[in-house]
Motif scaffolding. Structure first.
Motif, PDB file in Angstrom:
ATOM      1  N   ARG A  63      11.956   1.878  -0.508  1.00  0.00           N
ATOM      2  CA  ARG A  63      12.825   2.765   0.260  1.00  0.00           C
ATOM      3  C   ARG A  63      12.506   4.218  -0.063  1.00  0.00           C
ATOM      4  N   ARG A  64      12.356   4.446  -1.344  1.00  0.00           N
ATOM      5  CA  ARG A  64      12.045   5.792  -1.806  1.00  0.00           C
ATOM      6  C   ARG A  64      10.692   6.262  -1.247  1.00  0.00           C
ATOM      7  N   LYS A 104       0.814  -1.211   0.000  1.00  0.00           N
ATOM      8  CA  LYS A 104       0.000   0.000   0.000  1.00  0.00           C
ATOM      9  C   LYS A 104       0.848   1.261   0.000  1.00  0.00           C
ATOM     10  N   ALA A 105       2.130   1.090  -0.282  1.00  0.00           N
ATOM     11  CA  ALA A 105       3.038   2.228  -0.128  1.00  0.00           C
ATOM     12  C   ALA A 105       2.563   3.456  -0.885  1.00  0.00           C
ATOM     13  N   ARG A 121      20.145  10.412   0.861  1.00  0.00           N
ATOM     14  CA  ARG A 121      20.264   8.979   0.614  1.00  0.00           C
ATOM     15  C   ARG A 121      19.305   8.168   1.470  1.00  0.00           C
ATOM     16  N   GLY A 122      18.847   8.752   2.542  1.00  0.00           N
ATOM     17  CA  GLY A 122      17.885   8.035   3.370  1.00  0.00           C
ATOM     18  C   GLY A 122      18.573   7.074   4.305  1.00  0.00           C
ATOM     19  N   LEU A 123      18.379   5.772   4.060  1.00  0.00           N
ATOM     20  CA  LEU A 123      18.919   4.792   5.007  1.00  0.00           C
ATOM     21  C   LEU A 123      20.313   4.317   4.640  1.00  0.00           C
ATOM     22  N   GLU A 124      20.725   4.570   3.411  1.00  0.00           N
ATOM     23  CA  GLU A 124      22.041   4.104   2.964  1.00  0.00           C
ATOM     24  C   GLU A 124      23.105   5.123   3.327  1.00  0.00           C
ATOM     25  N   GLY A 157      15.391  13.770  -1.928  1.00  0.00           N
ATOM     26  CA  GLY A 157      15.991  12.438  -1.930  1.00  0.00           C
ATOM     27  C   GLY A 157      16.689  12.046  -3.221  1.00  0.00           C
ATOM     28  N   ILE A 158      17.672  11.159  -3.074  1.00  0.00           N
ATOM     29  CA  ILE A 158      18.311  10.546  -4.233  1.00  0.00           C
ATOM     30  C   ILE A 158      17.565   9.245  -4.501  1.00  0.00           C
TER      31      ILE A 158
END
Lengths: 403, 249
Positions: B64-65, A202-203, A292-295, A240-241
């Protein structure tokens, strides 16, 4: 490019013409395409591109739905931003299933550029910006037409008993339907967050709901939070990337750093231009990681990537000040450029002290002095050291011998 | 509807309008509250997911995005690892995450403190922005110091200065990018006096004692100002470079 559709240039129901512009070229990401010297028409729902004259005649043209566009920015012509913006960058969300065929089936890029031969008309940019913000296509009168191309607005609506055929009237009716909508949203949120797989399914809906909620709250309250840090975080993360370079995808460390350097340069050029062309590495590191968020990357990785910026001909480079502070700077801040710039200012002002320069150029005193010393070292300024401090004058030897 | 005439009718109509408006704002208010509640639910859930499923989220590029987009919209920090076993050894993401958050707090408050912040305030802000969970409250000053240590390889652009008695001051803007001195100069030239003092900077620019002090002592060190201790109240600092302007003015 894969978000474009071939379609006859006709307006949908409820769609309105806004603005047009000529001599427009389309870039797929950074690559040129065959679509040059065309005409662009902006409507409340779409961007249309066609050969000159095609659109007014209603012939087949390229069409991009505005709901793909989640943010736009202007890009300057040269590296140094001379002559005003030439291109508009459209950042796009992934293409949706069920769209009509277009000029490309896949594209590696998540953005495209419209290049205007005569520079971007600020009015056009503004109109485009407003059209995207207005989200005309979400208004109910157009749902019927956009259904045929499976608009995300329909899929973004929370699942559950929202489709109501019952017609209610009066205030109670309105209240009840609002309440029902809320209940449906509540329910879909709680279903989605049951576990990770549900959330992944459901993202897309959840992204839409989260954005809708924050938009509503922003409207009412100014921002989602009083906290400076939370607001800033939110801003950084929204840049974000899509596809952060990771170590696993490269065979050797040096390849990895190369990839990282490339991504770094793509991301930071715009940021640096906005903030005076220079930024401390700690600052860069924070921004890169947020994007990059989580990375996450380590400070060491960043430093190594920065060292490679010159080898890939990036428009920015690493610089270490005598004090030891490391910064990332645009090449327009490189010694030769700086000296040229400063010697121009010297001619204008006859004489400059670091203090005076810092006020003219709005840079720190330390940096101003650094710049003057660079200019001196390259022979384009002469110093006058006196009781009153250190001052610099234009190098008359250069001018006199030239004339 | 039959049209009514007369004063009474007009008044009645007005009354109705007021009632409609009240109802309207009531509905809006209600809706806003609902939204706020949903925001809360969303925030809690996202925070929980970020902690629990970090690795799974990392693996799936598309998701993730989307996860990042949600976090950005709601204002949730996806970086929320706890201080696990590995972080004690300096391995793992914990200290990097903390580092990112530290720099972020500094950047976000830069505009009002000029890049100087006490470790105490930094911690309070960082913990508040990180989320409500208990493990975030447990982040100590030592953790922060360890995280900042990792930034040392960027030169001394980002430094922690000990102030004694277990107090620390974090300086996030290197001298080369520090515009405080320029601001001081602007202030002095707008005053037209060629001198400035701590209290002027604090009163007029709203700076803290530390910020004013550090800007001025830098200028003394660099030989930009002359120190004058004759004033009974406080030390004045004179700018020789502005004498001429002062005399001619």
């Amino acid at each position: 490019m894969d978000r474009f559709e071939y379609i006859e240039a006709r307006l949908f129901e409820g769609e309105n013409y806004i603005k047009r512009d000529k001599n427009v070229k389309i870039y797929d990401g950074d690559d040129k395409t065959q679509f040059t010297d065309g005409e662009v028409v902006l409507t409340t729902h779409r961007i249309l591109w066609g050969k000159p004259g095609d659109i007014p005649r209603g012939l087949v043209c390229l069409s991009l739905h505005l709901y793909y566009v989640f943010c736009i920015e202007e890009e300057s012509g040269g590296v140094f931003g001379l002559g005003g913006p030439k291109r508009i960058i459209l950042n796009l969300s992934p293409s949706l299933p069920g769209k009509r065929p277009g000029p490309a089936v896949v594209s590696t890029y998540h953005f495209l550029k419209l290049s205007f031969k005569d520079g971007v008309d600020p009015a056009f940019f503004k109109a485009l910006y407003d059209a995207i913000a207005a989200k005309e296509w979400e208004s109910p009168s157009t749902v019927a037409t956009s259904l045929s191309v499976s608009s995300p607005t329909t899929s973004a609506k929370p699942s559950g008993p929202t489709v109501n055929s019952k017609i209610r009237s009066g205030i109670v009716g309105i209240e009840r339907s609002i309440e029902e909508q809320h209940r449906a949203t509540d329910q879909s949120i709680s279903v989605a967050f049951q576990d990770l797989t549900k959330l992944m399914e459901k993202a897309k809906d959840m992204v839409a709901i989260s954005k809708a909620i924050s938009a509503k709250i922003r409207e009412k309250q100014g921002d989602i939070s009083e906290d400076d840090t939370v607001r800033f975080k939110s801003y950084l993360m929204s840049l974000g990337i899509d596809d952060p370079v990771t170590r696993d995808t490269f065979r050797s460390d040096s390849d990895y750093y190369m990839g990282l350097a490339q991504q770094l340069s793509d991301m930071m050029v715009g940021v640096l231009m906005d903030c005076g062309g220079i930024m401390s590495l700690a600052d860069v590191w924070c921004r890169v990681n947020r994007a990059r968020g989580l990375e996450l990357i380590s400070p060491e990785d960043l430093l190594n990537a920065c060292k490679l910026l010159q080898t890939i001909d990036a428009p920015l480079s690493l610089r270490k000040f005598p004090s030891g502070a490391c910064v990332l700077q645009l090449n327009s801040q490189r010694d030769e450029e700086v000296a040229k710039n400063i010697s121009g200012l010297l001619e204008e002002n006859e004489t400059l002290t670091p203090v005076k320069l810092s006020q003219i150029a709005n840079v720190s005193v330390l940096l101003a002095r650094e710049h003057l010393l660079i200019t001196e070292r390259l022979g384009m300024a002469c110093r006058d050291e006196s009781m009153e401090g250190l001052a610099f004058y234009p190098n008359l030897f250069l001018r006199e011998s030239a004339s | 509807m039959r049209r009514r005439a007369g004063l009474g009718a007009i008044q009645k109509q007005k009354l109705e309008q007021v009632k409609y408006r009240e109802k309207g704002s009531e509905i809006q208010e209600n809706q806003f509250q609902q939204m706020s509640k949903q925001l809360e639910v969303f925030r809690e859930n996202l925070e929980e997911f970020a902690t629990k499923h970090k690795n799974e989220i990392k693996k799936n590029a598309q998701f993730r995005r989307q996860f990042q987009e949600m976090c950005a919209a709601i204002g949730v920090d996806p970086l929320a690892s706890g201080k696990g076993f590995w972080s004690v050894l300096g391995i793992g993401d914990f200290y990097y995450e903390l580092g990112v958050q530290i720099v972020e707090v500094c950047l976000a408050t830069n505009y009002k403190n000029g890049g100087l912040i006490t470790l105490e305030e930094l911690r309070t802000r960082l913990v508040a922005a990180r989320g409500k969970a208990k493990k975030h409250q447990e982040i100590t000053n030592e953790d922060l110091l360890a995280a900042v240590k990792k930034l040392r390889i960027f030169g001394n652009g980002f430094t922690v200065v000990p102030m004694g008695k277990g107090k620390w001051l974090v300086q996030s803007v290197p001298g080369e990018l520090n515009l405080d001195h320029t601001l001081v100069l602007q202030k002095v030239s707008s005053l037209g006096t060629a001198w400035v003092s701590n209290s002027i900077l604090m009163d007029d620019l709203g700076w803290t004692q530390t910020r004013a002090q550090s800007a001025l002592s830098y200028m003394i060190r660099e030989g930009l100002v002359w120190v004058d201790t004759q004033d009974p109240n406080e030390t004045l600092l004179w700018f020789p470079s502005m004498f001429a302007d002062c005399v001619s003015a």
